[in-house]
Design a protein around this motif. Sequence first.
Motif, PDB file in Angstrom:
ATOM      1  N   ILE A  32      41.169  23.321  41.012  1.00 31.06           N
ATOM      2  CA  ILE A  32      40.241  23.225  39.886  1.00 31.06           C
ATOM      3  C   ILE A  32      40.151  21.787  39.393  1.00 31.06           C
ATOM      4  CG2 ILE A  32      39.849  23.948  37.499  1.00 31.06           C
ATOM      5  CD1 ILE A  32      41.079  26.649  38.245  1.00 31.06           C
ATOM      6  N   SER A  33      41.308  21.109  39.320  1.00 25.72           N
ATOM      7  CA  SER A  33      41.308  19.713  38.893  1.00 25.72           C
ATOM      8  C   SER A  33      40.511  18.848  39.854  1.00 25.72           C
ATOM      9  CB  SER A  33      42.750  19.206  38.799  1.00 25.72           C
ATOM     10  OG  SER A  33      42.782  17.834  38.466  1.00 25.72           O
ATOM     11  N   ALA A  34      40.628  19.136  41.141  1.00 22.77           N
ATOM     12  CA  ALA A  34      39.923  18.335  42.148  1.00 22.77           C
ATOM     13  C   ALA A  34      38.417  18.533  42.063  1.00 22.77           C
ATOM     14  CB  ALA A  34      40.426  18.689  43.539  1.00 22.77           C
ATOM     15  N   VAL A  35      37.966  19.781  41.951  1.00 26.31           N
ATOM     16  CA  VAL A  35      36.520  20.020  41.936  1.00 26.31           C
ATOM     17  C   VAL A  35      35.894  19.536  40.627  1.00 26.31           C
ATOM     18  CG1 VAL A  35      36.716  21.962  43.528  1.00 26.31           C
ATOM     19  CG2 VAL A  35      36.736  22.394  41.061  1.00 26.31           C
ATOM     20  N   ASN A  36      36.661  19.528  39.552  1.00 27.70           N
ATOM     21  CA  ASN A  36      36.125  19.038  38.284  1.00 27.70           C
ATOM     22  C   ASN A  36      35.920  17.526  38.295  1.00 27.70           C
ATOM     23  OD1 ASN A  36      35.831  21.502  37.017  1.00 27.70           O
ATOM     24  ND2 ASN A  36      37.882  21.471  36.115  1.00 27.70           N
ATOM     25  N   LEU A  67      29.515  20.626  47.274  1.00 28.46           N
ATOM     26  CA  LEU A  67      30.591  19.971  46.521  1.00 28.46           C
ATOM     27  C   LEU A  67      30.222  19.798  45.055  1.00 28.46           C
ATOM     28  CD1 LEU A  67      31.776  17.181  49.015  1.00 28.46           C
ATOM     29  CD2 LEU A  67      32.837  19.389  48.547  1.00 28.46           C
ATOM     30  N   SER A  68      28.983  19.443  44.802  1.00 24.03           N
ATOM     31  CA  SER A  68      28.582  19.156  43.420  1.00 24.03           C
ATOM     32  C   SER A  68      28.504  20.421  42.576  1.00 24.03           C
ATOM     33  CB  SER A  68      27.221  18.447  43.407  1.00 24.03           C
ATOM     34  OG  SER A  68      26.210  19.308  43.901  1.00 24.03           O
ATOM     35  N   HIS A  69      28.583  21.600  43.193  1.00 23.72           N
ATOM     36  CA  HIS A  69      28.478  22.850  42.444  1.00 23.72           C
ATOM     37  C   HIS A  69      29.743  23.696  42.518  1.00 23.72           C
ATOM     38  CE1 HIS A  69      24.231  21.699  42.693  1.00 23.72           C
ATOM     39  NE2 HIS A  69      24.039  22.496  41.657  1.00 23.72           N
ATOM     40  N   LEU A  70      30.819  23.160  43.070  1.00 24.20           N
ATOM     41  CA  LEU A  70      32.063  23.931  43.148  1.00 24.20           C
ATOM     42  C   LEU A  70      32.610  24.259  41.761  1.00 24.20           C
ATOM     43  CD1 LEU A  70      33.951  22.251  46.135  1.00 24.20           C
ATOM     44  CD2 LEU A  70      32.736  24.442  46.105  1.00 24.20           C
ATOM     45  N   ARG A  71      32.400  23.373  40.799  1.00 21.45           N
ATOM     46  CA  ARG A  71      32.883  23.648  39.454  1.00 21.45           C
ATOM     47  C   ARG A  71      32.138  24.839  38.838  1.00 21.45           C
ATOM     48  NH1 ARG A  71      31.970  18.333  36.246  1.00 21.45           N
ATOM     49  NH2 ARG A  71      32.391  17.411  38.294  1.00 21.45           N
ATOM     50  N   LEU A  72      30.886  25.043  39.254  1.00 24.19           N
ATOM     51  CA  LEU A  72      30.131  26.199  38.784  1.00 24.19           C
ATOM     52  C   LEU A  72      30.787  27.490  39.255  1.00 24.19           C
ATOM     53  CD1 LEU A  72      27.620  27.610  37.566  1.00 24.19           C
ATOM     54  CD2 LEU A  72      26.468  27.221  39.771  1.00 24.19           C
TER      55      LEU A  72
END
Length: 301
Positions: A32-36, A67-72
């Motif tokens: 989670i820290s990485a994707v944020n 990659l840009s939407h993994l936090r979603l």
Amino acid sequence: MSHSSSSLALAPAQLAQAISNPGALGSIEAYISAVNRLPLLSAEEETSLGRRLRDENDLSAARELILSHLRLVVSVARQYLGYGLAHADLIQEGNIGLMKAVRRFDPERGVRLVTFAVHWIRAEIHEYVVRNWRLVKIATTKAQRKLFFNLRRMRPDGHALAPDQVTDIAQALDVRPEDVAEMEVRLSGGDCALDAPADDEDRFAPIAWLADESQSPDQVLARRRMDTLQTEGLAQALDTLDARSQHIVQSRWLTDEGGATLHQLAAEYGISAERVRQIEAAALKKLKTALAERQADFIEA
């Protein structure tokens, strides 16, 4: 797009593994820290990448969109933690939905990928939750799925629903009241192990009631063999007898109206009752031998 190449200090292989398995970075918190830390795309960058993927099948463009939407996905998956399933598994399923959305994304429609992708992410997570929340699938129809993901939230304090509450929920969700009542029963129940735990041999498990030795394969086969012997086998054995022996055996043992006596058959054939008994004994012996041979053929087969 100048920032995309340095979006995360991970090799492409590591990142691909992390997308398919969020726990690959060591812990879900690390993932989670990485994707944020991954940068967001502007509308122009998103459109350009979408066109490259659509027109040139550019997989690197698809990678940047994902990659840009993994936090979603992380955000959506967090909404389903109340079902007792691992956060990493929910994220993994959501990532599958995100990849499907990216593949179907049309940059010319003027809709941002985040709006389009959230539906695909939720669909994949919904399917995973329904498939894994219980051993027995609890929701299959569209109405049942709608109730599954809304009824727990709409029940006051988790208590049983009153009839008027059932009606109100049915109207709010546009389903039948009986569907609401049935789903409430399903959600209130739990899984029950068929077998007793390995460390509790004295416990009487439900499987004890389910076991039916009479339906085991060997018992079923034995009954079929006996049925065949009593029908086809007996008919073939009778065909080996002469006409008088057949009639005596059938009159004595194979009639529904009570067997004929030796004296009745003796009078019919004009012989002594003792002679009838001898013919009967010889015929029965021959039948027994024929049936035994037929049964031996079954066993060899």
